[in-house]
Design a protein around this motif. Sequence first.
Motif, PDB file in Angstrom:
ATOM      1  N   UNK A 154      -0.772  -5.096   5.456  1.00  0.00           N
ATOM      2  CA  UNK A 154      -0.617  -5.516   6.752  1.00  0.00           C
ATOM      3  C   UNK A 154       0.317  -6.708   6.641  1.00  0.00           C
ATOM      4  N   UNK A 155       0.096  -7.768   6.059  1.00  0.00           N
ATOM      5  CA  UNK A 155       0.732  -8.945   5.947  1.00  0.00           C
ATOM      6  C   UNK A 155       2.451  -8.648   5.497  1.00  0.00           C
ATOM      7  N   UNK A 156       2.411  -7.885   4.362  1.00  0.00           N
ATOM      8  CA  UNK A 156       3.676  -7.373   4.035  1.00  0.00           C
ATOM      9  C   UNK A 156       4.662  -6.676   4.883  1.00  0.00           C
ATOM     10  N   UNK A 157       4.077  -5.846   5.733  1.00  0.00           N
ATOM     11  CA  UNK A 157       4.948  -4.988   6.568  1.00  0.00           C
ATOM     12  C   UNK A 157       5.279  -6.025   7.805  1.00  0.00           C
ATOM     13  N   UNK A 182      -3.088   0.288  12.532  1.00  0.00           N
ATOM     14  CA  UNK A 182      -3.972   0.903  11.427  1.00  0.00           C
ATOM     15  C   UNK A 182      -5.183   1.604  12.068  1.00  0.00           C
ATOM     16  N   UNK A 183      -5.878   1.076  12.708  1.00  0.00           N
ATOM     17  CA  UNK A 183      -7.025   1.742  13.474  1.00  0.00           C
ATOM     18  C   UNK A 183      -6.753   2.774  13.887  1.00  0.00           C
ATOM     19  N   UNK A 184      -5.434   3.294  14.611  1.00  0.00           N
ATOM     20  CA  UNK A 184      -5.316   4.766  15.129  1.00  0.00           C
ATOM     21  C   UNK A 184      -4.977   5.463  13.930  1.00  0.00           C
TER      22      UNK A 184
ATOM     23  N   UNK B 131       7.404   5.559   2.172  1.00  0.00           N
ATOM     24  CA  UNK B 131       7.734   5.008   3.590  1.00  0.00           C
ATOM     25  C   UNK B 131       9.005   5.970   3.987  1.00  0.00           C
ATOM     26  N   UNK B 132      10.048   5.643   3.039  1.00  0.00           N
ATOM     27  CA  UNK B 132      11.175   6.548   3.399  1.00  0.00           C
ATOM     28  C   UNK B 132      10.663   7.973   3.578  1.00  0.00           C
ATOM     29  N   UNK B 144       5.582   3.938   9.202  1.00  0.00           N
ATOM     30  CA  UNK B 144       5.590   4.686   8.162  1.00  0.00           C
ATOM     31  C   UNK B 144       5.590   3.560   6.885  1.00  0.00           C
ATOM     32  N   UNK B 145       6.019   2.328   7.064  1.00  0.00           N
ATOM     33  CA  UNK B 145       6.026   1.200   6.229  1.00  0.00           C
ATOM     34  C   UNK B 145       4.519   1.090   5.969  1.00  0.00           C
ATOM     35  N   UNK B 146       3.668   0.672   7.432  1.00  0.00           N
ATOM     36  CA  UNK B 146       2.353   0.561   7.219  1.00  0.00           C
ATOM     37  C   UNK B 146       1.565   1.435   6.581  1.00  0.00           C
ATOM     38  N   UNK B 147       1.963   2.790   6.684  1.00  0.00           N
ATOM     39  CA  UNK B 147       0.912   3.861   5.962  1.00  0.00           C
ATOM     40  C   UNK B 147       1.262   3.981   4.629  1.00  0.00           C
TER      41      UNK B 147
END
Lengths: 190, 190
Positions: A154-157, A182-184, B131-132, B144-147
Amino acid sequence: MVRWEPGATDRLRVAALDLYLQQGYEQTTVGEIAKSVGLTERTFFRHFADKREVLFDAEGHLEQAFVDAVAAAPPEAAPLEVIQAALTTTAQFFGAERRSWSQKRYQVISANLPLKERELLKMASLANALAAALQRRGVPELVAALAAQTGIAVFTVAFEQWIADGETRSLVEVERELLGELKVLAAALR
Amino acid sequence: MVRWEPGATDRLRVAALDLYLQQGYEQTTVGEIAKSVGLTERTFFRHFADKREVLFDAEGHLEQAFVDAVAAAPPEAAPLEVIQAALTTTAQFFGAERRSWSQKRYQVISANLPLKERELLKMASLANALAAALQRRGVPELVAALAAQTGIAVFTVAFEQWIADGETRSLVEVERELLGELKVLAAALR
């Protein structure tokens, strides 16, 4: 006795970053950085171990702040709530006045493989420190590792979004949005 | 014309890892690796670019397998379901017969900072590729980045557990447990 130069650390930091951007990190010498703000090389070394540390010295403080915030979270907080609290606390490090510095720093680091590797090592170290801090709260090892690595995700993104062109929200706002996402995302898992 | 040596790649890989563990990565030469399995240095270089690639050549395949699995997931799958499918598919790379090799590889890499940095770079590259691939499915950039980063978080923690002393579950079982944990952790967020 060391003579005190008011604001010298910040002046050196800003000057170094501008030189790294203008002429390249590899090409810039400590002497040039010091000279550009009217200081000597010797003075530079009273503030930073080397030219790389100009880019990384704040990260030790960041890790400690994360760990302290994990320890300070309410005892009843669930693991990702603890991480959320730590993200909120440490977002203070990244105020609006620091966004432009962070953008430039990111540019310099992205253009230089050894710096990029160093940055990734620091993030891996932060993840381990977070996991250990969660374990000290009684969170089981595997869950602590997962919550810590998820927090770093989460921090990175959030950080990359915070320094993106045109982004005006604060880091904590972006983090909050991502934790909601993230929750979703996780709720859709079967 | 290149002479075909049956199984030479695997023999070189196993021999190299054992030498790295016994005498240290830095201290081991390509000549020693080749000689230990009755091959020449020249033959080694037909299989690997250098002694580091013995440890990392499989990771390019892994990234491609992840990306292909993301593309192949059912169109209606939600982002983390796509990641889950990709984790399940790529876990095939890490069968029971590979656990001991992976444990040794991890030991060698953990003991050597440049190798550790290289490993972290490969994981960062994998996160970007994931992500891409999600974006190509129409997932918005930030989600996409988060997932993708969350998927790498799960993979990292699962992998370290899979190679932990006494762990007998398969990688896919550990991943499944962690995805279940993630769902619980995220549901507790307010």
